[in-house]
Design a protein around this motif. Structure first.
Motif, mmCIF file in Angstrom:
data_model
loop_
_atom_site.group_PDB
_atom_site.id
_atom_site.type_symbol
_atom_site.label_atom_id
_atom_site.label_comp_id
_atom_site.label_asym_id
_atom_site.label_seq_id
_atom_site.Cartn_x
_atom_site.Cartn_y
_atom_site.Cartn_z
ATOM 1 N N ARG A 207 0.821 -1.220 0.000
ATOM 2 C CA ARG A 207 0.000 0.000 0.000
ATOM 3 C C ARG A 207 0.850 1.263 0.000
ATOM 4 O O ARG A 207 0.632 2.163 -0.834
ATOM 5 N N PRO A 208 1.827 1.378 0.910
ATOM 6 C CA PRO A 208 2.680 2.571 0.851
ATOM 7 C C PRO A 208 3.439 2.686 -0.470
ATOM 8 O O PRO A 208 3.635 3.782 -0.986
ATOM 9 N N PHE A 209 3.850 1.525 -1.013
ATOM 10 C CA PHE A 209 4.580 1.572 -2.274
ATOM 11 C C PHE A 209 3.701 2.109 -3.402
ATOM 12 O O PHE A 209 4.119 2.978 -4.174
ATOM 13 N N LEU A 210 2.483 1.586 -3.502
ATOM 14 C CA LEU A 210 1.596 2.035 -4.574
ATOM 15 C C LEU A 210 1.291 3.526 -4.447
ATOM 16 O O LEU A 210 1.235 4.253 -5.442
ATOM 17 N N ARG A 211 1.103 3.987 -3.199
ATOM 18 C CA ARG A 211 0.891 5.423 -3.000
ATOM 19 C C ARG A 211 2.130 6.219 -3.369
ATOM 20 O O ARG A 211 2.052 7.315 -3.928
ATOM 21 N N SER A 212 3.311 5.624 -3.077
ATOM 22 C CA SER A 212 4.557 6.355 -3.323
ATOM 23 C C SER A 212 4.851 6.528 -4.801
ATOM 24 O O SER A 212 5.651 7.387 -5.183
ATOM 25 N N LEU A 213 4.219 5.709 -5.663
ATOM 26 C CA LEU A 213 4.460 5.855 -7.094
ATOM 27 C C LEU A 213 3.998 7.208 -7.618
ATOM 28 O O LEU A 213 4.459 7.666 -8.671
ATOM 29 N N LEU A 214 3.092 7.835 -6.891
ATOM 30 C CA LEU A 214 2.634 9.159 -7.299
ATOM 31 C C LEU A 214 3.507 10.275 -6.735
ATOM 32 O O LEU A 214 3.396 11.419 -7.170
ATOM 33 N N ASP A 215 4.375 9.934 -5.775
ATOM 34 C CA ASP A 215 5.207 10.966 -5.140
ATOM 35 C C ASP A 215 6.077 11.739 -6.129
ATOM 36 O O ASP A 215 6.180 12.971 -6.019
ATOM 37 N N PRO A 216 6.740 11.062 -7.097
ATOM 38 C CA PRO A 216 7.579 11.841 -8.012
ATOM 39 C C PRO A 216 6.807 12.910 -8.775
ATOM 40 O O PRO A 216 7.370 13.953 -9.136
ATOM 41 N N PHE A 217 5.505 12.673 -8.986
ATOM 42 C CA PHE A 217 4.715 13.632 -9.766
ATOM 43 C C PHE A 217 4.319 14.860 -8.946
ATOM 44 O O PHE A 217 3.721 15.797 -9.485
ATOM 45 N N LYS A 218 4.661 14.843 -7.655
ATOM 46 C CA LYS A 218 4.499 16.070 -6.881
ATOM 47 C C LYS A 218 5.510 17.126 -7.305
ATOM 48 O O LYS A 218 5.331 18.305 -7.023
ATOM 49 N N SER A 219 6.575 16.667 -7.962
ATOM 50 C CA SER A 219 7.559 17.582 -8.546
ATOM 51 C C SER A 219 7.076 17.992 -9.927
ATOM 52 O O SER A 219 6.913 17.157 -10.823
ATOM 53 N N ARG A 220 6.861 19.276 -10.115
ATOM 54 C CA ARG A 220 6.373 19.781 -11.406
ATOM 55 C C ARG A 220 7.361 19.458 -12.525
ATOM 56 O O ARG A 220 6.965 19.061 -13.630
ATOM 57 N N ASP A 221 8.656 19.624 -12.242
ATOM 58 C CA ASP A 221 9.655 19.372 -13.272
ATOM 59 C C ASP A 221 9.706 17.894 -13.667
ATOM 60 O O ASP A 221 9.818 17.563 -14.848
ATOM 61 N N PHE A 222 9.633 17.004 -12.665
ATOM 62 C CA PHE A 222 9.638 15.578 -12.986
ATOM 63 C C PHE A 222 8.430 15.233 -13.855
ATOM 64 O O PHE A 222 8.536 14.436 -14.801
ATOM 65 N N THR A 223 7.296 15.802 -13.547
ATOM 66 C CA THR A 223 6.080 15.533 -14.326
ATOM 67 C C THR A 223 6.263 15.925 -15.782
ATOM 68 O O THR A 223 5.895 15.180 -16.702
ATOM 69 N N TRP A 224 6.850 17.113 -16.016
ATOM 70 C CA TRP A 224 7.059 17.552 -17.400
ATOM 71 C C TRP A 224 8.111 16.695 -18.100
ATOM 72 O O TRP A 224 7.978 16.391 -19.304
#
Length: 423
Positions: A207-224
């Motif tokens: 569960r924490p791992f699956l939630r953590s997969l979205l963590d990088p997208f909290k960075s605007r630059d990583f998302t772009w």
């Protein structure tokens, strides 16, 4: 970090690139045509790629996260590299002998196994480079990665020319298995992993791992960075994967250039890939070093523009010599992009402790286009080619494919301007 160490560190990229170029450009399209016939080759190819890419999307982040937590005498990354390579080699033999219409289901399972074990190896391996390369040398290390990728693409690309002398398609898969083993051994024995971070990560939990997969997208630059890579790979993937069909259906045999005459599309596509790689090898190492000094984004603008020009030419001109010339131009752009792509990602990674997890998430931008692009492109090709002759457009399927690729290249290039933390 010495030039020799950077080159040896990237040896496995050479093997993986030879592996995937041979499979995606030559072997898999040819086998999809055998299993689905001319009328359904696009959809058969799309179905196989869809199944494999779904596995890749799931496995890459998990393998990366597990390697972040591993503590062993071999290090965090190398055990995955060894296990993944050995499993990949075994799965390749399934592809070698199951390409028959009545065995399509088993063939798809074999391809899924190839994707599974390949990602077990490559997701942690992607994190090995930022583990050992100083930040100030990541551009040059990315250039070596790009150069090794291009050289591997070269070997994989000529597989169509070698089929007659290596035992056909089955022999090609045996050769790829040997190349993977050699590349893995060079990297494993030449690279000394640094000690892991002093504070261990919490134990792996789903569960924490699956939630953590979205963590990088909290960075605007990583998302772009993620979405620009996704768009550029979508465009490249469409051109690369369906090129053999384009040469066969649109350009047509005999394929004549430089006094050579070829009757098989598999041979013709290998020469086109060689032309692409001439341009790519020229630009790959140079672009990585230049990006350390002048910035990554300018290189991406350059590469995207060149690739967009090439697909525009393909929309209106159907000549084999011109296709070879455009292959060189496309390669200049492709090599430049590959050489800075990894460096651009590492510049904006949001977590120093979760390198492998974040690189695994970033790796999804390489596999997601296969999930989305392959089925869509395959259906567009088959339907366009079936409907086009009735309305006076015999190559409508390929017009749709290249128009779609052009759109992806334009968007992927323009959106790089939104990345703020990288130059």
């Amino acid at each position: 970090m010495s030039t020799r160490r950077q080159a040896l560190l990237s040896a496995y990229w050479f093997a993986v690139s030879a592996h995937w170029t041979a499979i995606l450009v030559v072997l898999l399209p040819a086998q999809a045509q055998q299993m689905g016939g001319d009328a359904f080759k696009g959809r058969t190819l799309g179905l196989v790629l869809l199944a494999g890419a779904l596995v890749s999307m799931l496995v890459a982040p998990i393998a990366g996260a597990l390697s972040d937590r591993l503590r062993s005498r071999l290090g965090r990354r190398r055990p995955f590299l060894i296990i993944g390579t050995l499993g990949n080699m075994i799965a390749l033999l399934g592809l070698a002998y199951l390409a028959k219409p009545q065995m399509l289901g088993l063939y798809i399972l074999a391809f899924m196994a190839v994707e599974f074990f390949n990602n077990i190896a490559t997701a942690p391996y992607s994190a090995l480079i930022p583990d050992v390369v100083p930040a100030g040398q990541r551009g040059s290390a990315s250039g070596w990665m790009g150069l090794m990728t291009m050289l591997g693409n070269f070997l994989g690309g000529i597989m169509g020319l070698l089929l007659g002398s290596i035992g056909g398609i089955a022999g090609a898969y045996w050769l790829l298995a040997a190349i993977l083993l050699i590349g893995m051994l060079i990297t494993v024995f030449s690279t000394e992993e640094p000690p892991p971070p002093p504070l261990p990560l919490p134990p792996f939990a789903w569960r924490p791992f699956l939630r953590s997969l979205l963590d990088p997208f909290k960075s605007r630059d990583f998302t772009w960075v993620f979405w620009t890579r996704f768009l550029m790979v979508m465009g490249t993937f469409i051109v690369q994967e369906f090129l053999i069909y384009y040469l066969d259906d649109v350009v047509g045999a005999p394929f004549r250039i430089f006094g050579l005459s070829m009757n098989e599309a598999a041979e013709a596509v290998s020469l086109a890939i060689l032309a692409l790689l001439i341009g790519a090898i020229i630009s790959s190492l140079v672009a990585g070093v230049v990006s350390d000094r002048f910035g990554r984004k300018k290189i991406v603008y350059f590469s995207g523009a060149l690739q967009a020009v090439v697909v525009t030419v393909f929309l209106f001109a159907h000549s084999y010599p011109l296709a070879i010339a455009m292959g060189v131009v496309f390669g200049l752009g492709y090599g430049a992009y590959i050489s800075v792509d990894w460096a651009l990602a590492t510049d904006v990674l949001p977590s120093m402790d979760d390198y492998a997890r974040d690189m695994g998430v970033w790796h999804v931008a390489l596999t997601l286009p296969q999930v989305i692009g392959a089925p869509i492109a395959g259906v567009l090709l088959d339907l366009g080619q079936a409907y086009g002759p009735g309305v006076g457009l015999p190559t409508l399927g390929y017009t749709l494919l290249f128009s779609l690729a052009l759109l992806f290249f334009i968007l992927g290039t323009v959106f790089v301007s939104r990345i703020k933390r990288a130059r």
